[in-house]
Each structure stands twice: as structure tokens, then as C-alpha cells.
Design a protein around this motif. Structure first.
Motif: not given
Length: 211
Positions: A39-42, A60-65, A106-116
């Protein structure tokens, strides 16, 4: 997590892990990323421990950089190939970092940390605090971690301390006036061992927004 061997370097361990097989992961995005980020805007995203790139390619396929980060050069090469095959090479960038030693700028609209989580040394708390610091205003920090061994694991292969929901939130030490916890809970999912034994895993998920 504790060391498997005191002399094992994280970079050596993970490079060997990826070189040992043609593919380590399924190539599909993590289910809790899909659930929590659909649901997050890219915008701009940072994928920590990106592995072979499935999460980054999905974003990326949903428009994120997306900037994908991993310790293994082999994993990053596979991630870049996956992105190119999926037609999103122009929306992905790949950086090699040994998290806990170096961290992307840098700073980011989403930081994804899966299973660190790692059987060799990783400053998990320090890395997650850096992850939070990299979230832009209005952005989201998404953390997913195993809450324990899988049900079929009768004897743990190494000593490990698993994160708790409240414990990890406390370690992040996020100021309440500038952060809002939107998701915090445990999820049980069906899973199958490498030997084909059916069972389940329990994961903890935190989605926290910087206000």
C-alpha cells in the motif's frame, strides 16, 4: 547471533554460501514485505541484506527506485541479473557493504530489513539503528526477523539469541514523538525443511513510520 567458528569472517562465510549453489533463495519476494509494503506509495528504497535481489526487484517492479545492499559480491551479481531479466535494471542499484562496518549513504522512503540474522558475527542492534537513521521524514522502517528455530529443528545447529518484539523496539530507542509503530506482531507460517519435513516458522514483524 554467535559465531559458528571464532575465525570465520562474515564476508568469507556468505561468499562461500552463495558460491556453493546456483541459487540460494526462491526468487520470490518475502511475504511480509508484500503484506506490509503493497500500500505504500513508491519512492526511494534501501534493501539491506538483499541477497539475490527478489525483494528489490519486486519493489522496483512497483515503481520504487531501489538500492540493494549485500556483503556477497556473488549475491549482488545475481541480483543485478535478476533485475535486468525483470526489466527493472534502470530502477535498481547495487552496493557491497559489510553492515556493521560500512553503511550506504542517503535517506530513503523505505528501509527494508528482512532477516538480518547471521550465524557469524553481525552487530544487529547497531545495523538496525543505522537503518532507522536512514529513513526519511514520512518514511517507513520495515523489519522482519525469525522469532525462533523452525518447528522441525530438534537440535539447534549453533547457539543463537532470537529477537523479541518489545526487546527489538526498545533497542531501536526511537523517540516516540517522531516515530509511529504501525505494525508489531508475530506471524506463523507453514514451512518445509531442506529434507522435506513439513512444519512452521514464526517470524516477528515491525513496520514503523517516521512522522
Amino acid at each position: 547471533m554467535t559465531h559458528i567458528h571464532a575465525t570465520t569472517q562474515a564476508s568469507e562465510f556468505w561468499e562461500a554460501r552463495y558460491k556453493d549453489s546456483e541459487r540460494v533463495w526462491s526468487g520470490r519476494p518475502n511475504a511480509l514485505l508484500v503484506r506490509e509494503a503493497s500500500h505504500l506509495p513508491p519512492g526511494t528504497a534501501l534493501d539491506l541484506g538483499c541477497g539475490e535481489g527478489a525483494d528489490a526487484v519486486w519493489l522496483a517492479s512497483r515503481g520504487w527506485q531501489v538500492t540493494g545492499v549485500d556483503i556477497s559480491s556473488t549475491a549482488l551479481e545475481r541480483a543485478a541479473a535478476h533485475a535486468a531479466e525483470a526489466g527493472v535494471g534502470g530502477r535498481t542499484a547495487w552496493e557491497r557493504h559489510e553492515l556493521g562496518t560500512t553503511f550506504p549513504r542517503g535517506s530513503f522512503a523505505l528501509v527494508n530489513a528482512q532477516f538480518l540474522q547471521s550465524p557469524v558475527h553481525l552487530d544487529q542492534r547497531g545495523v538496525l539503528r543505522q537503518a532507522a537513521a536512514a529513513v526519511a521524514e514520512g518514511g517507513t522502517l520495515l523489519i522482519v526477523m525469525h522469532a525462533g528455530w523452525p518447528s522441525w529443528q530438534s537440535e539447534p545447529p549453533f547457539e543463537a539469541e532470537f529477537p523479541t518484539l518489545e526487546g527489538t523496539l526498545a533497542e531501536l530507542a526511537l523517540p516516540e514523538e517522531s516515530w509511529c509503530v504501525e505494525t508489531m506482531g508475530a506471524v506463523r507460517r507453514e514451512s518445509v525443511s531442506p529434507e522435506g519435513v513439513e512444519g512452521y516458522r514464526e517470524d516477528n514483524v515491525w513496520r514503523i513510520r517516521r512522522t
